[in-house]
Design a protein around this motif. Structure first.
Motif, mmCIF file in Angstrom:
data_model
loop_
_atom_site.group_PDB
_atom_site.id
_atom_site.type_symbol
_atom_site.label_atom_id
_atom_site.label_comp_id
_atom_site.label_asym_id
_atom_site.label_seq_id
_atom_site.Cartn_x
_atom_site.Cartn_y
_atom_site.Cartn_z
ATOM 1 N N GLN A 216 0.824 -1.212 0.000
ATOM 2 C CA GLN A 216 0.000 0.000 0.000
ATOM 3 C C GLN A 216 0.857 1.260 0.000
ATOM 4 O O GLN A 216 0.587 2.216 -0.735
ATOM 5 C CB GLN A 216 -0.928 0.008 1.209
ATOM 6 N N VAL A 217 1.897 1.260 0.813
ATOM 7 C CA VAL A 217 2.797 2.418 0.893
ATOM 8 C C VAL A 217 3.462 2.661 -0.459
ATOM 9 O O VAL A 217 3.505 3.794 -0.955
ATOM 10 C CB VAL A 217 3.868 2.214 1.988
ATOM 11 N N TYR A 218 3.972 1.589 -1.067
ATOM 12 C CA TYR A 218 4.629 1.702 -2.375
ATOM 13 C C TYR A 218 3.655 2.251 -3.418
ATOM 14 O O TYR A 218 3.998 3.137 -4.216
ATOM 15 C CB TYR A 218 5.152 0.339 -2.819
ATOM 16 N N THR A 219 2.429 1.736 -3.404
ATOM 17 C CA THR A 219 1.422 2.150 -4.388
ATOM 18 C C THR A 219 1.046 3.614 -4.208
ATOM 19 O O THR A 219 0.910 4.358 -5.191
ATOM 20 C CB THR A 219 0.170 1.261 -4.276
ATOM 21 N N ASN A 220 0.887 4.059 -2.969
ATOM 22 C CA ASN A 220 0.559 5.460 -2.708
ATOM 23 C C ASN A 220 1.669 6.383 -3.205
ATOM 24 O O ASN A 220 1.404 7.429 -3.812
ATOM 25 C CB ASN A 220 0.336 5.684 -1.207
ATOM 26 N N ARG A 221 2.915 5.986 -2.959
ATOM 27 C CA ARG A 221 4.046 6.810 -3.395
ATOM 28 C C ARG A 221 4.166 6.832 -4.913
ATOM 29 O O ARG A 221 4.446 7.872 -5.507
ATOM 30 C CB ARG A 221 5.343 6.272 -2.774
ATOM 31 N N LEU A 222 3.917 5.677 -5.525
ATOM 32 C CA LEU A 222 3.992 5.598 -6.986
ATOM 33 C C LEU A 222 2.900 6.461 -7.615
ATOM 34 O O LEU A 222 3.138 7.134 -8.629
ATOM 35 C CB LEU A 222 3.852 4.149 -7.446
ATOM 36 N N SER A 223 1.717 6.452 -7.023
ATOM 37 C CA SER A 223 0.612 7.260 -7.529
ATOM 38 C C SER A 223 0.979 8.743 -7.546
ATOM 39 O O SER A 223 0.733 9.450 -8.525
ATOM 40 C CB SER A 223 -0.633 7.042 -6.654
ATOM 41 N N LYS A 224 1.600 9.207 -6.469
ATOM 42 C CA LYS A 224 2.008 10.611 -6.388
ATOM 43 C C LYS A 224 3.136 10.913 -7.367
ATOM 44 O O LYS A 224 3.161 11.971 -8.005
ATOM 45 C CB LYS A 224 2.449 10.933 -4.954
ATOM 46 N N ARG A 225 4.075 9.971 -7.480
ATOM 47 C CA ARG A 225 5.229 10.183 -8.368
ATOM 48 C C ARG A 225 4.802 10.252 -9.830
ATOM 49 O O ARG A 225 5.318 11.072 -10.597
ATOM 50 C CB ARG A 225 6.241 9.060 -8.157
ATOM 51 N N LEU A 226 3.856 9.409 -10.211
ATOM 52 C CA LEU A 226 3.400 9.377 -11.602
ATOM 53 C C LEU A 226 2.293 10.390 -11.877
ATOM 54 O O LEU A 226 1.920 10.600 -13.028
ATOM 55 C CB LEU A 226 2.882 7.968 -11.947
ATOM 56 N N ARG A 227 1.757 10.981 -10.802
ATOM 57 C CA ARG A 227 0.643 11.927 -10.907
ATOM 58 C C ARG A 227 -0.580 11.279 -11.570
ATOM 59 O O ARG A 227 -1.275 11.888 -12.378
ATOM 60 C CB ARG A 227 1.079 13.183 -11.673
ATOM 61 N N ILE A 228 -0.772 10.017 -11.199
ATOM 62 C CA ILE A 228 -1.955 9.274 -11.629
ATOM 63 C C ILE A 228 -2.685 8.850 -10.363
ATOM 64 O O ILE A 228 -2.121 8.140 -9.527
ATOM 65 C CB ILE A 228 -1.581 8.028 -12.455
ATOM 66 N N HIS A 229 -3.918 9.292 -10.208
ATOM 67 C CA HIS A 229 -4.662 8.959 -8.993
ATOM 68 C C HIS A 229 -5.146 7.509 -9.079
ATOM 69 O O HIS A 229 -6.102 7.205 -9.783
ATOM 70 C CB HIS A 229 -5.861 9.898 -8.822
ATOM 71 N N PHE A 230 -4.455 6.606 -8.387
ATOM 72 C CA PHE A 230 -4.882 5.211 -8.365
ATOM 73 C C PHE A 230 -4.467 4.547 -7.065
ATOM 74 O O PHE A 230 -3.585 5.022 -6.354
ATOM 75 C CB PHE A 230 -4.297 4.447 -9.566
ATOM 76 N N SER A 231 -5.151 3.472 -6.753
ATOM 77 C CA SER A 231 -4.839 2.658 -5.581
ATOM 78 C C SER A 231 -4.943 1.206 -6.021
ATOM 79 O O SER A 231 -5.270 0.913 -7.173
ATOM 80 C CB SER A 231 -5.835 2.934 -4.455
ATOM 81 N N LEU A 232 -4.700 0.281 -5.103
ATOM 82 C CA LEU A 232 -4.840 -1.135 -5.433
ATOM 83 C C LEU A 232 -6.284 -1.441 -5.817
ATOM 84 O O LEU A 232 -6.548 -2.314 -6.644
ATOM 85 C CB LEU A 232 -4.404 -1.995 -4.242
ATOM 86 N N TYR A 233 -7.226 -0.691 -5.225
ATOM 87 C CA TYR A 233 -8.634 -0.911 -5.559
ATOM 88 C C TYR A 233 -8.967 -0.455 -6.973
ATOM 89 O O TYR A 233 -9.954 -0.896 -7.564
ATOM 90 C CB TYR A 233 -9.526 -0.195 -4.544
ATOM 91 N N SER A 234 -8.139 0.421 -7.549
ATOM 92 C CA SER A 234 -8.374 0.867 -8.925
ATOM 93 C C SER A 234 -8.266 -0.319 -9.884
ATOM 94 O O SER A 234 -8.973 -0.356 -10.903
ATOM 95 C CB SER A 234 -7.351 1.935 -9.317
ATOM 96 N N PHE A 235 -7.395 -1.264 -9.578
ATOM 97 C CA PHE A 235 -7.256 -2.448 -10.430
ATOM 98 C C PHE A 235 -8.536 -3.297 -10.360
ATOM 99 O O PHE A 235 -8.967 -3.855 -11.369
ATOM 100 C CB PHE A 235 -6.047 -3.276 -10.010
ATOM 101 N N ARG A 236 -9.129 -3.377 -9.183
ATOM 102 C CA ARG A 236 -10.386 -4.121 -9.026
ATOM 103 C C ARG A 236 -11.508 -3.444 -9.831
ATOM 104 O O ARG A 236 -12.277 -4.112 -10.524
ATOM 105 C CB ARG A 236 -10.752 -4.196 -7.541
ATOM 106 N N HIS A 237 -11.599 -2.118 -9.736
ATOM 107 C CA HIS A 237 -12.604 -1.388 -10.512
ATOM 108 C C HIS A 237 -12.412 -1.632 -12.008
ATOM 109 O O HIS A 237 -13.379 -1.795 -12.749
ATOM 110 C CB HIS A 237 -12.507 0.109 -10.230
ATOM 111 N N THR A 238 -11.157 -1.663 -12.422
ATOM 112 C CA THR A 238 -10.861 -1.860 -13.843
ATOM 113 C C THR A 238 -11.241 -3.265 -14.284
ATOM 114 O O THR A 238 -11.789 -3.466 -15.372
ATOM 115 C CB THR A 238 -9.356 -1.605 -14.119
ATOM 116 N N TYR A 239 -10.975 -4.249 -13.436
ATOM 117 C CA TYR A 239 -11.341 -5.638 -13.732
ATOM 118 C C TYR A 239 -12.846 -5.757 -13.941
ATOM 119 O O TYR A 239 -13.317 -6.349 -14.928
ATOM 120 C CB TYR A 239 -10.900 -6.534 -12.571
#
Length: 287
Positions: A216-239
Motif C-alpha cells: 500500500q505504501v509503495y502504491t501510494n508513493r507511486l501514484s504521487k510520483r506518476l501523478r496518476i490517482h490510483f490505488s490497489l482498488y483501482s485495479f479491481r474497478h478496472t477488472y
C-alpha cells in the motif's frame, strides 16, 4: 453498555450536539441490528459487511454510520480497551466497504484505469515483483484483504487454458466462497497473462507475495510520483469494468466481483456506455 456511555461523554466534550446524537444513534443501530451488544469488542469483518449488505440506509447515511463506527473503535483503542491490531482490521474493512459501495466519492463513480494510465504504471514497475502483483490485482479483481491470505493452491487452470482463482469462505470478508476467472481487457491479454502467471506460481513467494502494508505504501508513493490517482482498488474497478465492457451478464459480474447484492453491481458499475452498446448490437447483427 459502560463503554458506550464513556464514548458518549467523550463525544459531548469534543463534538457538536448534533454530531453526538447522530453518532450515538448510529452505533446503537449497528449494535442492535447485528445483536452484538455483549461482544462489541469482538466485532468481525464479516459483521461489518453484513451491516452494509443488509442496510436500507442511503449511501450518505451509511457513510455517516461507518464514520461513527470507526470513531467509536478508535476511542476504545486509545482507552486501552481494544488492541491496535483489531482496530487496524476494522478500519481496513471499513475502507474496503467504502470502496465496494462507492462511498468515498458519493457523487462520482469508481474510476477504472485507462489504457494509457495502465501503460505508464506498468512501464514504471516493469521487471519487478510489483509488476506481477499489480497484474494479479488487475486480472482477478481481488481485494487487498483477500490477497493477504492468497496461496498458490487457490489457482487452477481450466480446460480453456486460463486460470481461475478460488477463494475459500474463510479468507473472504463476507465469509462467502468465491470463484473468478483471471481475464483482461482482451483475449490476447488474457492468454499472455496466463503464461506469465504460470511461471510466477512456480515461485510464488518470490514473484507474487509481499507484505500488504508495504504494498500500500509503495502504491501510494507511486501514484504521487506518476501523478496518476490510483490505488490497489483501482485495479479491481478496472477488472469489473472490463467484464462489463466485454458483455458479461450482471449476475456473473456480481459473483466474480464478490458483491453480496446485485444492486451494488448495477448501481456502481452498470451505466450506459455508447461503445459497449454499439459492440453488443454489432455482435447481435453478426449472428
Amino acid at each position: 453498555m459502560e463503554l458506550l456511555e464513556l464514548w458518549k461523554r467523550h463525544l459531548e466534550k469534543t463534538k457538536s450536539e448534533r454530531t453526538t446524537i447522530t453518532y450515538t444513534n448510529a452505533i446503537k443501530s449497528f449494535l442492535k441490528k447485528l445483536n452484538i451488544n455483549e461482544n462489541l469488542l469482538e466485532v468481525s469483518s464479516k459483521e461489518l459487511y453484513q451491516y452494509a449488505d443488509s442496510s436500507e440506509l442511503s449511501p450518505a447515511s451509511l457513510l455517516t454510520h461507518f464514520s461513527a463506527i470507526k470513531h467509536f473503535y478508535r476511542f476504545l483503542t486509545k482507552g486501552g480497551f481494544l488492541p491496535k491490531e483489531k482496530l487496524s482490521e476494522i478500519e481496513e474493512t471499513i475502507e474496503e466497504i467504502k470502496e465496494d459501495y462507492g462511498l468515498h466519492k458519493l457523487y462520482r463513480r469508481p474510476k477504472a484505469l485507462g489504457k494509457k494510465e495502465l501503460e505508464i504504471i506498468f512501464q514504471k514497475v516493469k521487471g519487478s515483483k510489483y509488476e506481477n502483483i499489480y497484474k494479479l490485482f488487475l486480472y482477478s479483481g481481488i481485494r487487498l484483504s483477500e490477497y493477504k491470505n492468497l496461496r498458490p493452491e487457490h489457482f487452477f487452470l481450466d480446460k480453456s487454458g486460463i486460470y481461475w482463482i478460488h477463494l475459500p469462505a474463510e479468507i473472504t470478508k463476507r465469509k462467502r466462497e468465491r470463484m473468478a476467472p483471471l481475464i483482461g481487457p482482451s483475449r490476447e491479454d488474457t492468454y499472455r497473462f496466463t503464461e506469465s502467471l504460470d511461471k510466477c506460481l512456480k515461485n510464488y513467494e518470490e514473484t507474487l507475495s509481499t507484505n500488504t502494508g508495504s504494498l500500500q505504501v509503495y502504491t501510494n508513493r507511486l501514484s504521487k510520483r506518476l501523478r496518476i490517482h490510483f490505488s490497489l482498488y483501482s485495479f479491481r474497478h478496472t477488472y469489473i469494468t472490463n467484464l462489463i465492457n466485454q458483455g458479461f451478464p450482471v449476475e456473473l459480474v456480481k459473483e466474480f466481483a464478490g458483491h453480496a447484492n446485485i444492486k451494488t453491481t448495477i448501481d456502481i458499475y452498470y451505466r450506459f456506455n455508447q461503445e459497449r452498446a454499439k459492440s453488443i448490437v454489432e455482435s447481435f447483427l453478426r449472428g
